[in-house]
Design an enzyme around this catalytic site. Structure first.
Site, PDB file in Angstrom:
ATOM      1  N   ASN A  10       5.030   3.635   5.054  1.00 27.18           N
ATOM      2  CA  ASN A  10       4.339   2.467   5.606  1.00 27.18           C
ATOM      3  C   ASN A  10       2.870   2.533   5.183  1.00 27.18           C
ATOM      4  OD1 ASN A  10       3.160   0.498   7.173  1.00 27.18           O
ATOM      5  ND2 ASN A  10       3.550   1.526   9.144  1.00 27.18           N
ATOM      6  N   TRP A  11       2.502   1.691   4.247  1.00 27.05           N
ATOM      7  CA  TRP A  11       1.123   1.728   3.726  1.00 27.05           C
ATOM      8  C   TRP A  11       0.118   1.132   4.705  1.00 27.05           C
ATOM      9  CZ3 TRP A  11       0.824   0.295  -2.208  1.00 27.05           C
ATOM     10  CH2 TRP A  11       1.543   1.254  -2.938  1.00 27.05           C
ATOM     11  N   LYS A  12       0.617   0.436   5.731  1.00 28.44           N
ATOM     12  CA  LYS A  12      -0.296  -0.235   6.688  1.00 28.44           C
ATOM     13  C   LYS A  12      -1.251  -1.152   5.923  1.00 28.44           C
ATOM     14  CE  LYS A  12       0.516   3.581   9.810  1.00 28.44           C
ATOM     15  NZ  LYS A  12       0.077   4.385  10.923  1.00 28.44           N
ATOM     16  N   HIS A  96       6.009  -1.883  15.406  1.00 27.41           N
ATOM     17  CA  HIS A  96       5.158  -0.705  15.200  1.00 27.41           C
ATOM     18  C   HIS A  96       4.140  -0.631  16.336  1.00 27.41           C
ATOM     19  CE1 HIS A  96       2.288   2.082  13.507  1.00 27.41           C
ATOM     20  NE2 HIS A  96       3.246   2.470  12.690  1.00 27.41           N
ATOM     21  N   GLU A  98       1.130  -0.041  16.371  1.00 27.96           N
ATOM     22  CA  GLU A  98      -0.142  -0.725  16.083  1.00 27.96           C
ATOM     23  C   GLU A  98      -0.016  -2.228  16.328  1.00 27.96           C
ATOM     24  OE1 GLU A  98      -0.574   1.019  12.219  1.00 27.96           O
ATOM     25  OE2 GLU A  98      -0.917   2.952  13.176  1.00 27.96           O
ATOM     26  N   GLU A 166       8.227   6.998  16.992  1.00 28.59           N
ATOM     27  CA  GLU A 166       6.860   7.366  16.620  1.00 28.59           C
ATOM     28  C   GLU A 166       6.029   7.534  17.890  1.00 28.59           C
ATOM     29  OE1 GLU A 166       5.939   5.996  12.326  1.00 28.59           O
ATOM     30  OE2 GLU A 166       5.496   4.319  13.649  1.00 28.59           O
ATOM     31  N   GLY A 172      -1.350   9.118  12.849  1.00 28.67           N
ATOM     32  CA  GLY A 172      -2.652   9.160  12.208  1.00 28.67           C
ATOM     33  C   GLY A 172      -3.618  10.154  12.830  1.00 28.67           C
ATOM     34  N   SER A 211       2.304  11.651  11.584  1.00 27.54           N
ATOM     35  CA  SER A 211       1.716  12.776  10.867  1.00 27.54           C
ATOM     36  C   SER A 211       2.733  13.638  10.118  1.00 27.54           C
ATOM     37  CB  SER A 211       0.860  13.628  11.817  1.00 27.54           C
ATOM     38  OG  SER A 211      -0.184  12.848  12.383  1.00 27.54           O
ATOM     39  N   GLY A 232       3.167   7.372   7.297  1.00 26.18           N
ATOM     40  CA  GLY A 232       1.986   6.537   7.102  1.00 26.18           C
ATOM     41  C   GLY A 232       1.119   7.104   5.994  1.00 26.18           C
TER      42      GLY A 232
HETATM   43  P1  13P Z   1       0.883   8.677   9.949  1.00 26.59           P
HETATM   44  O1  13P Z   1       1.971   9.298   9.099  1.00 26.59           O
HETATM   45  O2  13P Z   1      -0.333   8.322   9.169  1.00 26.59           O
HETATM   46  O3  13P Z   1       0.633   9.466  11.178  1.00 26.59           O
HETATM   47  O4  13P Z   1       1.475   7.245  10.434  1.00 26.59           O
HETATM   48  C1  13P Z   1       2.732   7.199  10.995  1.00 26.59           C
HETATM   49  C2  13P Z   1       3.122   5.771  11.120  1.00 26.59           C
HETATM   50  O5  13P Z   1       2.587   5.049  11.944  1.00 26.59           O
HETATM   51  C3  13P Z   1       4.149   5.257  10.211  1.00 26.59           C
HETATM   52  O6  13P Z   1       4.573   3.985  10.589  1.00 26.59           O
END
Ligand code: 13P
Length: 249
Positions: A10-12, A96, A98, A166, A172, A211, A232
């Site tokens: 997931n590149w966000k 998600h 976020e 998650e 993150g 992470s 992520g």
């Molecule tokens: P990170 O791997 O950067 O912690 O993010 C996880 C995530 O939210 C994937 O959707």
């Protein structure tokens, strides 16, 4: 039962033209590899077609990061599941944390988005996970049950749905849940899926996200009922992402 794992990146909200270098590199690294896992990249919507194009001929599939619940209409700035399908996606992330936090998305909204994804012929990657306060308060398993019940739509099958666990506090932050915490959560999700999806629940993929890095992937992917990862930050660089995919080679 063997479940084919899925590693999704997931590149966000990251990536412009320069970022196309990474999927190009990844396609090269994967060229002669016999994969035992499915791989997806979820780039920002602006790059979906271009990532697809630089990875042409590879087995990596594309997915969106969110979709609207409606098929079309007056929703400025939103993207429908049909549009993602048309752009070359096979799946879309919904719910998600976020999105749940920044856009106040409720379980009902996530459920409607997942149903829209199914209607468009996309796999819905449905995210759930507890906050740090909820974990400290001993509410984790209850939160996961509620989110599953509220977010998984009728008609969900092992083919059209993936669950991503998650923990919000692990996203993150560099903090990962311990193998024991993940095992407990995933076993609970597996049991709850039987209630929400019936027999389909047993073969539905449950991904861990939060992470995940090359250094912890093998351990985390070895936990019972972990059928892959939603990655992520470490999906942005081909060398890191391949390091995670290697947990399955
Ligand atoms: P990170 O791997 O950067 O912690 O993010 C996880 C995530 O939210 C994937 O959707």
């Amino acid at each position: 039962m063997t479940i084919r794992p899925l590693v999704a990146g997931n590149w966000k909200m990251n990536g412009t033209t320069a970022a196309l270098r990474e999927p190009r590199l990844l396609a090269g690294m994967l060229r002669d590899v016999k994969l035992k896992t499915d791989i997806m990249i979820c780039p920002p919507a602006t790059l979906i077609r271009r990532v697809k194009s630089v990875m042409k001929g590879s087995k990596v599939r594309l997915a969106g990061q969110d979709c609207h619940a409606a098929a079309s209409g007056a929703h400025t700035g939103d993207i429908s599941a049909d549009m993602l399908k048309d752009a070359g996606c096979v799946a879309v992330i919904v719910g998600h944390s976020e999105r749940r936090t920044n856009h106040k998305e409720t379980d009902a909204m996530v459920q409607a988005k997942a149903a829209a994804a199914h209607k468009a012929g996309l796999t819905a990657i449905i995210c759930i996970g507890e906050t740090l306060d909820e974990r400290k308060g001993g509410k984790t398993l209850g939160v996961l049950s509620d989110q599953l019940k509220g977010s998984v739509p009728a008609g969900a099958t092992a083919a059209n749905s993936v669950i991503a666990y998650e923990p919000v506090w692990a996203i993150g932050t560099g903090l990962t849940a311990t193998a024991k915490e993940i095992e407990e959560a995933h076993a609970h999700i597996r049991a709850e899926l039987a209630k929400v999806m019936g027999g389909e629940g047993a073969s539905t993929r449950i991904l861990y996200g939060g992470s995940v890095k090359p250094s912890n992937a093998a351990e985390l992917m070895g936990v019972p009922n972990v059928n892959g990862a939603l990655v992520g930050g470490a999906s942005l660089k081909a060398v890191d992402f391949i390091g995670i995919i290697k947990a399955y080679l």
